[in-house]
Design a protein around this motif. Sequence first.
Motif, PDB file in Angstrom:
ATOM      1  N   LEU A   1       0.917  -1.181  -0.056  1.00 36.01           N
ATOM      2  CA  LEU A   1       0.042   0.154  -0.083  1.00 36.01           C
ATOM      3  C   LEU A   1       0.796   1.178  -0.093  1.00 36.01           C
ATOM      4  CD1 LEU A   1      -2.679  -0.845   2.810  1.00 36.01           C
ATOM      5  CD2 LEU A   1      -2.607  -1.304   0.253  1.00 36.01           C
ATOM      6  N   ALA A   2       0.789   2.157  -0.972  1.00 33.16           N
ATOM      7  CA  ALA A   2       1.347   3.349  -0.929  1.00 33.16           C
ATOM      8  C   ALA A   2       0.230   4.364  -0.647  1.00 33.16           C
ATOM      9  CB  ALA A   2       1.831   3.670  -2.224  1.00 33.16           C
ATOM     10  N   ILE A   3       0.426   5.263   0.548  1.00 33.14           N
ATOM     11  CA  ILE A   3      -0.323   6.300   0.705  1.00 33.14           C
ATOM     12  C   ILE A   3      -0.099   7.723   0.293  1.00 33.14           C
ATOM     13  CG2 ILE A   3      -1.941   7.085   2.677  1.00 33.14           C
ATOM     14  CD1 ILE A   3      -0.429   3.822   3.000  1.00 33.14           C
ATOM     15  N   SER A   4      -0.936   8.399  -0.104  1.00 32.65           N
ATOM     16  CA  SER A   4      -0.381   9.855  -0.565  1.00 32.65           C
ATOM     17  C   SER A   4      -1.451  10.888   0.219  1.00 32.65           C
ATOM     18  CB  SER A   4      -0.827   9.897  -2.086  1.00 32.65           C
ATOM     19  OG  SER A   4      -0.885  11.510  -2.517  1.00 32.65           O
ATOM     20  N   HIS A   5      -0.989  11.918   0.406  1.00 30.12           N
ATOM     21  CA  HIS A   5      -1.813  13.008   1.033  1.00 30.12           C
ATOM     22  C   HIS A   5      -1.938  13.984   0.197  1.00 30.12           C
ATOM     23  CE1 HIS A   5       2.267  15.100   2.248  1.00 30.12           C
ATOM     24  NE2 HIS A   5       1.692  15.691   2.239  1.00 30.12           N
ATOM     25  N   SER A   6      -1.622  14.162  -0.958  1.00 30.46           N
ATOM     26  CA  SER A   6      -1.958  14.948  -2.075  1.00 30.46           C
ATOM     27  C   SER A   6      -3.379  14.482  -2.597  1.00 30.46           C
ATOM     28  CB  SER A   6      -0.828  14.791  -3.274  1.00 30.46           C
ATOM     29  OG  SER A   6       0.328  15.047  -2.511  1.00 30.46           O
ATOM     30  N   SER A   7      -3.894  15.394  -3.157  1.00 31.97           N
ATOM     31  CA  SER A   7      -5.300  15.200  -3.580  1.00 31.97           C
ATOM     32  C   SER A   7      -5.580  14.146  -4.652  1.00 31.97           C
ATOM     33  CB  SER A   7      -5.809  16.488  -4.408  1.00 31.97           C
ATOM     34  OG  SER A   7      -5.294  16.684  -5.483  1.00 31.97           O
ATOM     35  N   PRO A   8      -6.704  13.615  -4.765  1.00 32.86           N
ATOM     36  CA  PRO A   8      -6.678  12.513  -5.825  1.00 32.86           C
ATOM     37  C   PRO A   8      -6.408  12.738  -7.103  1.00 32.86           C
ATOM     38  CG  PRO A   8      -8.653  12.684  -4.353  1.00 32.86           C
ATOM     39  CD  PRO A   8      -7.847  13.865  -4.043  1.00 32.86           C
ATOM     40  N   ALA A   9      -6.828  14.091  -7.569  1.00 30.39           N
ATOM     41  CA  ALA A   9      -6.322  14.445  -8.715  1.00 30.39           C
ATOM     42  C   ALA A   9      -4.724  14.597  -9.188  1.00 30.39           C
ATOM     43  CB  ALA A   9      -6.931  15.930  -9.217  1.00 30.39           C
ATOM     44  N   ALA A  10      -4.110  15.283  -8.003  1.00 34.42           N
ATOM     45  CA  ALA A  10      -2.758  15.462  -8.100  1.00 34.42           C
ATOM     46  C   ALA A  10      -2.101  14.293  -8.038  1.00 34.42           C
ATOM     47  CB  ALA A  10      -2.445  16.276  -7.038  1.00 34.42           C
ATOM     48  N   THR A  11      -2.443  13.117  -7.116  1.00 35.19           N
ATOM     49  CA  THR A  11      -1.970  11.755  -7.038  1.00 35.19           C
ATOM     50  C   THR A  11      -1.977  11.135  -8.202  1.00 35.19           C
ATOM     51  OG1 THR A  11      -2.384  11.736  -4.623  1.00 35.19           O
ATOM     52  CG2 THR A  11      -2.067   9.624  -5.820  1.00 35.19           C
ATOM     53  N   SER A  12      -3.035  11.155  -8.936  1.00 37.52           N
ATOM     54  CA  SER A  12      -3.293  10.519 -10.373  1.00 37.52           C
ATOM     55  C   SER A  12      -2.549  11.097 -11.346  1.00 37.52           C
ATOM     56  CB  SER A  12      -4.786  10.595 -10.728  1.00 37.52           C
ATOM     57  OG  SER A  12      -5.512   9.908 -10.096  1.00 37.52           O
ATOM     58  N   ALA A  13      -2.109  12.309 -11.460  1.00 34.75           N
ATOM     59  CA  ALA A  13      -1.352  13.210 -12.318  1.00 34.75           C
ATOM     60  C   ALA A  13       0.146  12.772 -12.193  1.00 34.75           C
ATOM     61  CB  ALA A  13      -1.707  14.588 -12.189  1.00 34.75           C
ATOM     62  N   TRP A  14       0.499  12.844 -10.909  1.00 29.94           N
ATOM     63  CA  TRP A  14       1.635  12.293 -10.506  1.00 29.94           C
ATOM     64  C   TRP A  14       2.062  10.901 -10.866  1.00 29.94           C
ATOM     65  CZ3 TRP A  14       3.638   9.005  -6.345  1.00 29.94           C
ATOM     66  CH2 TRP A  14       4.924   8.977  -6.160  1.00 29.94           C
ATOM     67  N   LEU A  15       1.146   9.817 -10.524  1.00 32.14           N
ATOM     68  CA  LEU A  15       1.530   8.615 -10.921  1.00 32.14           C
ATOM     69  C   LEU A  15       1.698   8.185 -12.641  1.00 32.14           C
ATOM     70  CD1 LEU A  15      -1.303   6.930  -8.591  1.00 32.14           C
ATOM     71  CD2 LEU A  15       1.306   6.524  -8.431  1.00 32.14           C
ATOM     72  N   ALA A  16       0.783   9.294 -13.279  1.00 35.24           N
ATOM     73  CA  ALA A  16       0.744   9.010 -14.849  1.00 35.24           C
ATOM     74  C   ALA A  16       2.285   9.493 -15.350  1.00 35.24           C
ATOM     75  CB  ALA A  16      -0.348   9.710 -15.404  1.00 35.24           C
ATOM     76  N   ALA A  17       2.896  10.396 -14.478  1.00 40.10           N
ATOM     77  CA  ALA A  17       4.043  11.093 -15.143  1.00 40.10           C
ATOM     78  C   ALA A  17       5.252  10.250 -14.651  1.00 40.10           C
ATOM     79  CB  ALA A  17       4.198  12.364 -14.433  1.00 40.10           C
ATOM     80  N   LEU A  18       5.296   9.216 -13.907  1.00 37.03           N
ATOM     81  CA  LEU A  18       6.242   8.308 -13.520  1.00 37.03           C
ATOM     82  C   LEU A  18       6.754   7.429 -14.271  1.00 37.03           C
ATOM     83  CD1 LEU A  18       5.340   7.432  -9.886  1.00 37.03           C
ATOM     84  CD2 LEU A  18       6.561   9.532 -10.440  1.00 37.03           C
ATOM     85  N   PRO A  19       8.150   7.065 -14.614  1.00 39.22           N
ATOM     86  CA  PRO A  19       8.586   5.982 -15.508  1.00 39.22           C
ATOM     87  C   PRO A  19       7.645   4.772 -15.400  1.00 39.22           C
ATOM     88  CG  PRO A  19      10.365   6.960 -14.115  1.00 39.22           C
ATOM     89  CD  PRO A  19       9.133   7.496 -13.576  1.00 39.22           C
ATOM     90  N   GLN A  20       7.628   4.060 -16.474  1.00 44.13           N
ATOM     91  CA  GLN A  20       6.689   2.867 -16.573  1.00 44.13           C
ATOM     92  C   GLN A  20       5.259   3.072 -15.820  1.00 44.13           C
ATOM     93  OE1 GLN A  20       8.706  -0.734 -15.608  1.00 44.13           O
ATOM     94  NE2 GLN A  20      10.811   0.481 -15.988  1.00 44.13           N
ATOM     95  N   ALA A  21       4.380   4.162 -15.999  1.00 44.38           N
ATOM     96  CA  ALA A  21       3.142   4.437 -15.515  1.00 44.38           C
ATOM     97  C   ALA A  21       2.318   3.385 -15.867  1.00 44.38           C
ATOM     98  CB  ALA A  21       2.665   5.860 -15.654  1.00 44.38           C
ATOM     99  N   GLY A  22       1.456   2.794 -14.985  1.00 40.74           N
ATOM    100  CA  GLY A  22       0.394   1.836 -15.314  1.00 40.74           C
ATOM    101  C   GLY A  22       0.908   0.533 -15.203  1.00 40.74           C
TER     102      GLY A  22
END
Length: 202
Positions: free
Chosen positions: A75-96
């Motif tokens: 489990l990875a827990i983020s305290h950024s907003s859902p939208a910001a967390t989703s955008a960040w995940l999408a920007a990471l290497p090998q997203a998805g």
Amino acid sequence: MTFLQELSSWFAPRSADPVPEPPKPGDPAPTTSTIQLSGSPTILTFLRHCGCPFAEKTFLNLRETARAHRSTTFLAISHSSPAATSAWLAALPQAGSEPDNLHVLVDEACEAYAAWGLGVVGFGHVLSVGGLGSVWRLGREEGIWNRPTESGSRWQRAGSFGVDGEGVVRWARPARGAEEIVDFEEGVGVVLGKGGEAEERA
């Protein structure tokens, strides 16, 4: 992302209630509405804000460990907003490419962070000389630099924990500095009983 969003990440959040000490090995895992433990061995990591290079390195390490241990829940827990967390995940290497035993949860109100003893940190935790040097080394050696911060606080303490199938904390690594990157393989070994009990950190 706006300048004001980036600036707001430098303001320390205020907590109405005192934060308890982080759980130690042998303690029952805290119960919150955000985190529902499944009864399987679980590794949890509470991230710094989305955009932080140390949060990115932590998540990438967690993802690799999750790929190698499919019978363990991560489990990875983020305290950024859902939208910001989703955008960040999408920007990471090998997203998805996250395996199905890795789940990202959002705790924007930091209720779960507080329940696990992770509160607001001070100046030395975030802006130590060693930490600033680690930012540069991480960028230079691995190409992981700061990304835009759309929400979240730089003053929120991070940390990682391992819980066994009975809901007991077996491994505890609350961050001692913003730059700390933990060894998730160590955590898995402790939780699965393949290594000695790790020393807890306060």
